[in-house]
Structures are given as structure tokens and as C-alpha cells.
Write a protein that holds these residues in place. Structure first.
Motif, PDB file in Angstrom:
ATOM      1  N   ALA A  21       0.835  -1.208   0.000  1.00 25.69           N
ATOM      2  CA  ALA A  21       0.000   0.000   0.000  1.00 25.69           C
ATOM      3  C   ALA A  21       0.866   1.252   0.000  1.00 25.69           C
ATOM      4  O   ALA A  21       0.593   2.203  -0.749  1.00 25.69           O
ATOM      5  CB  ALA A  21      -0.938  -0.006   1.202  1.00 25.69           C
ATOM      6  N   GLU A  22       1.912   1.260   0.810  1.00 25.46           N
ATOM      7  CA  GLU A  22       2.806   2.419   0.857  1.00 25.46           C
ATOM      8  C   GLU A  22       3.526   2.617  -0.474  1.00 25.46           C
ATOM      9  O   GLU A  22       3.686   3.755  -0.928  1.00 25.46           O
ATOM     10  CB  GLU A  22       3.806   2.261   2.002  1.00 25.46           C
ATOM     11  N   ILE A  30       1.562  10.136  -2.719  1.00 25.46           N
ATOM     12  CA  ILE A  30       0.783  10.216  -1.488  1.00 25.46           C
ATOM     13  C   ILE A  30       1.615   9.581  -0.373  1.00 25.46           C
ATOM     14  O   ILE A  30       2.093   8.453  -0.513  1.00 25.46           O
ATOM     15  CB  ILE A  30      -0.565   9.474  -1.617  1.00 25.46           C
ATOM     16  N   THR A  31       1.774  10.309   0.719  1.00 26.74           N
ATOM     17  CA  THR A  31       2.391   9.760   1.920  1.00 26.74           C
ATOM     18  C   THR A  31       1.261   9.382   2.862  1.00 26.74           C
ATOM     19  O   THR A  31       0.453  10.236   3.242  1.00 26.74           O
ATOM     20  CB  THR A  31       3.314  10.801   2.590  1.00 26.74           C
ATOM     21  N   LEU A  32       1.173   8.105   3.208  1.00 25.94           N
ATOM     22  CA  LEU A  32       0.064   7.630   4.012  1.00 25.94           C
ATOM     23  C   LEU A  32       0.188   8.091   5.463  1.00 25.94           C
ATOM     24  O   LEU A  32       1.212   7.893   6.103  1.00 25.94           O
ATOM     25  CB  LEU A  32      -0.020   6.104   3.941  1.00 25.94           C
ATOM     26  N   THR A  33      -0.898   8.710   5.939  1.00 24.80           N
ATOM     27  CA  THR A  33      -0.998   9.191   7.311  1.00 24.80           C
ATOM     28  C   THR A  33      -1.995   8.316   8.068  1.00 24.80           C
ATOM     29  O   THR A  33      -2.630   7.423   7.476  1.00 24.80           O
ATOM     30  CB  THR A  33      -1.491  10.643   7.343  1.00 24.80           C
ATOM     31  N   ILE A  40      -8.180   3.055   4.562  1.00 28.70           N
ATOM     32  CA  ILE A  40      -7.673   1.790   4.005  1.00 28.70           C
ATOM     33  C   ILE A  40      -8.148   0.605   4.847  1.00 28.70           C
ATOM     34  O   ILE A  40      -8.600  -0.412   4.300  1.00 28.70           O
ATOM     35  CB  ILE A  40      -6.142   1.821   3.905  1.00 28.70           C
ATOM     36  N   GLN A  41      -8.066   0.734   6.172  1.00 29.06           N
ATOM     37  CA  GLN A  41      -8.489  -0.370   7.030  1.00 29.06           C
ATOM     38  C   GLN A  41      -9.987  -0.652   6.877  1.00 29.06           C
ATOM     39  O   GLN A  41     -10.401  -1.818   6.851  1.00 29.06           O
ATOM     40  CB  GLN A  41      -8.130  -0.094   8.498  1.00 29.06           C
TER      41      GLN A  41
END
Length: 82
Positions: A21-22, A30-33, A40-41
Motif C-alpha cells: 500500500a505504501e 501520497i504519503t500515508l498518514t 484503508i483499514q
């Protein structure tokens, strides 16, 4: 990295991991926060339970109920995932 189709989706969804995903997010700049991971969960839970991804209307409804009205809008989702 696992194989993706022309739209960037995993060919085999069972190969999904947080690292995948990352990586995919990084390709989209996109940097996942933590906010991204909430969405996503939820999507992973829904897919695991129903074998289909949730539609945006359901996402907005559930995210708003779980995390507050400010996170239960399409605008919020598009800000996270343009």
C-alpha cells in the motif's frame, strides 16, 4: 512488488500488505498518514467480509459514523486520495 494491472490495482488482492500500500501510494505521490490508514483499514475490512470494495456512499456513511462527520464526506476522501 506484486503485479498490478494498467489502472494500478493488484492483479492478486491476496498479495496486499501495508508495504505494498505504501509503495502504491508513493507512486501517486501520497504519503500515508493515520487518516489514510483509517480509510484503508475500513476498505480492507469491507473487502474481507464481502469480497467487493465498498462504494463511495457506504464509505462516507461508515467513516462519518466511526470517526466523525468531518471525515464522512466525499470531499474528505478526495483530499486524502486525489
Amino acid at each position: 512488488m506484486p503485479e498490478t494491472d494498467v489502472d494500478g490495482f493488484l492483479v492478486d488482492p491476496t498479495e496486499w500488505t501495508e508495504e505494498v500500500a505504501e509503495h502504491i501510494a508513493g507512486r501517486e505521490n501520497i504519503t500515508l498518514t493515520d487518516a489514510h490508514w483509517e480509510v484503508i483499514q475500513f476498505m480492507r475490512e469491507h473487502f474481507d467480509n464481502h469480497q467487493v470494495p465498498p462504494d463511495s456512499r457506504l464509505m462516507v456513511l461508515v467513516l462519518g459514523e466511526r470517526y466523525g462527520k468531518d471525515k464522512g464526506t466525499r470531499k474528505y476522501l478526495y483530499e486524502l486520495f486525489p
